[in-house]
Scaffold this motif. Structure first.
Motif, PDB file in Angstrom:
ATOM      1  N   LEU A  30       0.829  -1.193   0.000  1.00  0.00           N
ATOM      2  CA  LEU A  30       0.000   0.000   0.000  1.00  0.00           C
ATOM      3  C   LEU A  30       0.871   1.254   0.000  1.00  0.00           C
ATOM      4  CD1 LEU A  30      -2.678  -1.077   2.644  1.00  0.00           C
ATOM      5  CD2 LEU A  30      -2.852  -1.196   0.150  1.00  0.00           C
ATOM      6  N   ILE A  31       0.244   2.369  -0.341  1.00  0.00           N
ATOM      7  CA  ILE A  31       0.921   3.657  -0.379  1.00  0.00           C
ATOM      8  C   ILE A  31       0.360   4.524   0.747  1.00  0.00           C
ATOM      9  CG2 ILE A  31       1.484   5.669  -1.791  1.00  0.00           C
ATOM     10  CD1 ILE A  31       2.534   3.043  -2.910  1.00  0.00           C
ATOM     11  N   ALA A  32       1.234   5.214   1.469  1.00  0.00           N
ATOM     12  CA  ALA A  32       0.804   6.098   2.556  1.00  0.00           C
ATOM     13  C   ALA A  32       1.322   7.505   2.301  1.00  0.00           C
ATOM     14  CB  ALA A  32       1.295   5.589   3.899  1.00  0.00           C
ATOM     15  N   ARG A  33       0.457   8.477   2.518  1.00  0.00           N
ATOM     16  CA  ARG A  33       0.850   9.882   2.392  1.00  0.00           C
ATOM     17  C   ARG A  33       0.492  10.622   3.677  1.00  0.00           C
ATOM     18  NH1 ARG A  33      -1.563  14.464  -1.781  1.00  0.00           N
ATOM     19  NH2 ARG A  33      -0.863  16.250  -0.556  1.00  0.00           N
ATOM     20  N   SER A  34       1.443  11.327   4.231  1.00  0.00           N
ATOM     21  CA  SER A  34       1.202  12.098   5.453  1.00  0.00           C
ATOM     22  C   SER A  34       0.201  13.223   5.170  1.00  0.00           C
ATOM     23  CB  SER A  34       2.519  12.671   5.967  1.00  0.00           C
ATOM     24  OG  SER A  34       2.288  13.488   7.092  1.00  0.00           O
ATOM     25  N   LEU A  35      -0.753  13.389   6.081  1.00  0.00           N
ATOM     26  CA  LEU A  35      -1.786  14.410   5.906  1.00  0.00           C
ATOM     27  C   LEU A  35      -1.569  15.637   6.777  1.00  0.00           C
ATOM     28  CD1 LEU A  35      -5.049  12.274   5.688  1.00  0.00           C
ATOM     29  CD2 LEU A  35      -3.844  13.408   3.811  1.00  0.00           C
ATOM     30  N   ALA A  36      -1.149  15.429   8.027  1.00  0.00           N
ATOM     31  CA  ALA A  36      -1.002  16.558   8.952  1.00  0.00           C
ATOM     32  C   ALA A  36      -0.202  16.098  10.164  1.00  0.00           C
ATOM     33  CB  ALA A  36      -2.371  17.082   9.388  1.00  0.00           C
ATOM     34  N   PRO A  37       0.348  17.036  10.928  1.00  0.00           N
ATOM     35  CA  PRO A  37       1.078  16.655  12.159  1.00  0.00           C
ATOM     36  C   PRO A  37       0.141  15.995  13.169  1.00  0.00           C
ATOM     37  CG  PRO A  37       1.549  18.929  11.514  1.00  0.00           C
ATOM     38  CD  PRO A  37       0.393  18.486  10.682  1.00  0.00           C
ATOM     39  N   ARG A  75      -7.090  11.015  -5.757  1.00  0.00           N
ATOM     40  CA  ARG A  75      -5.964  11.954  -5.699  1.00  0.00           C
ATOM     41  C   ARG A  75      -6.418  13.334  -5.250  1.00  0.00           C
ATOM     42  NH1 ARG A  75      -4.771  11.591 -10.518  1.00  0.00           N
ATOM     43  NH2 ARG A  75      -5.660  13.530 -11.316  1.00  0.00           N
ATOM     44  N   ARG A  76      -7.519  13.809  -5.804  1.00  0.00           N
ATOM     45  CA  ARG A  76      -8.015  15.147  -5.447  1.00  0.00           C
ATOM     46  C   ARG A  76      -8.485  15.189  -3.997  1.00  0.00           C
ATOM     47  NH1 ARG A  76     -10.152  17.876 -10.013  1.00  0.00           N
ATOM     48  NH2 ARG A  76      -8.695  17.648 -11.748  1.00  0.00           N
ATOM     49  N   PHE A  77      -9.130  14.109  -3.525  1.00  0.00           N
ATOM     50  CA  PHE A  77      -9.617  14.123  -2.141  1.00  0.00           C
ATOM     51  C   PHE A  77      -8.461  14.080  -1.154  1.00  0.00           C
ATOM     52  CE2 PHE A  77     -11.529  12.065   1.667  1.00  0.00           C
ATOM     53  CZ  PHE A  77     -12.401  13.099   1.990  1.00  0.00           C
ATOM     54  N   VAL A  78      -7.425  13.315  -1.469  1.00  0.00           N
ATOM     55  CA  VAL A  78      -6.240  13.279  -0.601  1.00  0.00           C
ATOM     56  C   VAL A  78      -5.610  14.668  -0.537  1.00  0.00           C
ATOM     57  CG1 VAL A  78      -3.912  12.364  -0.335  1.00  0.00           C
ATOM     58  CG2 VAL A  78      -5.788  10.828  -0.940  1.00  0.00           C
ATOM     59  N   ASP A  79      -5.456  15.311  -1.701  1.00  0.00           N
ATOM     60  CA  ASP A  79      -4.904  16.673  -1.730  1.00  0.00           C
ATOM     61  C   ASP A  79      -5.776  17.629  -0.919  1.00  0.00           C
ATOM     62  OD1 ASP A  79      -2.869  15.790  -3.361  1.00  0.00           O
ATOM     63  OD2 ASP A  79      -3.769  16.529  -5.219  1.00  0.00           O
ATOM     64  N   PHE A  80      -7.083  17.475  -1.082  1.00  0.00           N
ATOM     65  CA  PHE A  80      -8.047  18.336  -0.389  1.00  0.00           C
ATOM     66  C   PHE A  80      -7.930  18.156   1.125  1.00  0.00           C
ATOM     67  CE2 PHE A  80     -12.299  19.255   1.292  1.00  0.00           C
ATOM     68  CZ  PHE A  80     -12.594  20.462   0.680  1.00  0.00           C
ATOM     69  N   CYS A  81      -7.872  16.902   1.577  1.00  0.00           N
ATOM     70  CA  CYS A  81      -7.758  16.630   3.012  1.00  0.00           C
ATOM     71  C   CYS A  81      -6.456  17.180   3.577  1.00  0.00           C
ATOM     72  CB  CYS A  81      -7.847  15.130   3.275  1.00  0.00           C
ATOM     73  SG  CYS A  81      -9.503  14.429   3.089  1.00  0.00           S
ATOM     74  N   ALA A  82      -5.366  16.959   2.842  1.00  0.00           N
ATOM     75  CA  ALA A  82      -4.067  17.438   3.325  1.00  0.00           C
ATOM     76  C   ALA A  82      -4.076  18.954   3.477  1.00  0.00           C
ATOM     77  CB  ALA A  82      -2.964  16.999   2.362  1.00  0.00           C
ATOM     78  N   GLU A  83      -4.637  19.647   2.493  1.00  0.00           N
ATOM     79  CA  GLU A  83      -4.675  21.108   2.544  1.00  0.00           C
ATOM     80  C   GLU A  83      -5.550  21.603   3.681  1.00  0.00           C
ATOM     81  OE1 GLU A  83      -6.138  24.852  -0.256  1.00  0.00           O
ATOM     82  OE2 GLU A  83      -5.929  22.844  -1.116  1.00  0.00           O
ATOM     83  N   GLU A  93      -6.373  23.534   9.426  1.00  0.00           N
ATOM     84  CA  GLU A  93      -6.976  23.405  10.758  1.00  0.00           C
ATOM     85  C   GLU A  93      -5.921  23.285  11.854  1.00  0.00           C
ATOM     86  OE1 GLU A  93     -10.010  20.526  11.384  1.00  0.00           O
ATOM     87  OE2 GLU A  93     -10.836  20.732   9.364  1.00  0.00           O
ATOM     88  N   TRP A  94      -4.721  22.856  11.470  1.00  0.00           N
ATOM     89  CA  TRP A  94      -3.674  22.627  12.474  1.00  0.00           C
ATOM     90  C   TRP A  94      -3.316  23.952  13.149  1.00  0.00           C
ATOM     91  CZ3 TRP A  94      -1.704  18.899  15.147  1.00  0.00           C
ATOM     92  CH2 TRP A  94      -0.489  19.065  15.803  1.00  0.00           C
ATOM     93  N   ARG A  95      -3.608  24.059  14.413  1.00  0.00           N
ATOM     94  CA  ARG A  95      -3.407  25.331  15.109  1.00  0.00           C
ATOM     95  C   ARG A  95      -2.840  25.118  16.516  1.00  0.00           C
ATOM     96  NH1 ARG A  95      -8.512  23.834  14.581  1.00  0.00           N
ATOM     97  NH2 ARG A  95      -9.911  23.713  16.358  1.00  0.00           N
TER      98      ARG A  95
END
Length: 300
Positions: A154-161, A282-290, A295-297
């Motif tokens: 599988l492939i994993a991409r980091s989304l947020a801290p 791909r677009r949803f992953v990009d959307f979630c990451a952005e 939101e990261w505060r």
């Protein structure tokens, strides 16, 4: 079948160009190849399609009928290719997503609504579970997970801290006091949770790692129940900042031992194949990451 299609293309171009040599130039093929393809087509069909002399060419009766069908077939092929090309970047169809229950309700569900507002041709199937789903066997496009990737296929991409914190309700701390070091947790009411809840809590500090075996007053298999128990003043809980960040911000929970870091599982998007990833994924992953990084505060 591909050779057949090439022969149809050559035949149609010979007719439209008016000669074999003109067709060869337009197709960027040699005259010998064009002539060979036409001969192979006529041999396979068992009829002559063109009457050819040194000065002119004309369609036979069979050639006229075949040419009409040939043009329609090639037009269908071109339209099919155009449709695939258009859909290659289109965000449509059904997007199947799985996420942890609490995080999915709090963060991912609102993101799917915002994403679908941008792509109304999309339908979303959202499965919230704390169990580790086999996304290939279950036909899931994308999993949002806390944790390291165990399956190397599988492939994993980091989304947020992400990091974990100890916290408790102000009412509990007013009653029992604020611990000043990890060893003091032994004398506190602690809340542990998970399918295999652990009493061993591990910390990182400037002076080195520290481990404490707590005495839980509450044990639950459900992370949301543990969160609720903490809010109700039941004790000190260890949770992801994504779960309790809002409560820390509005004072419903207070962070405990903030100078002691707790190892945290990364927040990742997991999917099966990166090479041919569908646009909707791909677009949803990009959307979630952005959006999640926006939101990261809480800082690092």
């Amino acid at each position: 079948m591909i050779d057949n299609l090439l022969e149809l293309t050559v035949f149609a171009r010979i007719v439209s160009a008016g000669s074999l040599s003109a067709a060869a130039r337009e197709l960027d093929l040699s005259l010998a190849v064009v002539s060979k393809r036409l001969s192979a087509l006529e041999a396979r069909l068992g009829v002559r399609l063109l009457q050819r002399t040194t000065r002119r060419q004309s369609l036979t009766e069979e050639g006229e009928a075949f040419h009409a069908r040939c043009v329609r077939i090639l037009a269908e092929v071109q339209e099919a290719e155009a449709a695939v090309s258009r859909s290659r970047d289109a965000v449509t169809g059904v997007l199947r997503v799985t996420a942890p229950r609490a995080f999915g309700r709090r963060r991912i569900a609102p993101l799917t609504v915002a994403f679908r507002l941008e792509h109304p041709g999309l339908n979303v199937h959202l499965t919230l579970t704390d169990a580790l789903m086999d996304i290939v066997d279950e036909g899931v496009d994308l999993a949002i997970r806390f944790g390291s990737l165990a399956d190397s296929s599988l492939i994993a991409r980091s989304l947020a801290p992400n990091y974990r914190v100890l916290c408790a309700a102000p009412s509990y701390l007013a009653r029992r006091g604020l611990p000043v070091e990890p060893l003091a947790l032994v004398g506190h009411d602690c809340i542990v949770f998970g399918e295999q809840p652990t009493r061993e809590w591990h910390f990182q500090h400037a002076d080195g790692p520290v481990s404490v075996r707590v005495n839980p007053s509450f044990i639950t298999n459900d992370g949301e129940a543990a969160h609720t128990l903490a809010l109700a003043g039941g004790g000190i809980v260890q949770k992801s900042i994504w779960d309790v960040g809002d409560d820390l911000g509005n004072g419903r929970l207070v962070r405990v031992l903030p100078e002691y870091a707790i190892p945290a599982a990364p927040l990742q998007a997991v999917y099966a194949n990166a090479q041919h990833l569908a646009p909707k994924v791909r677009r949803f992953v990009d959307f979630c990451a952005e959006r999640l990084k926006e939101e990261w505060r809480w800082g690092d």
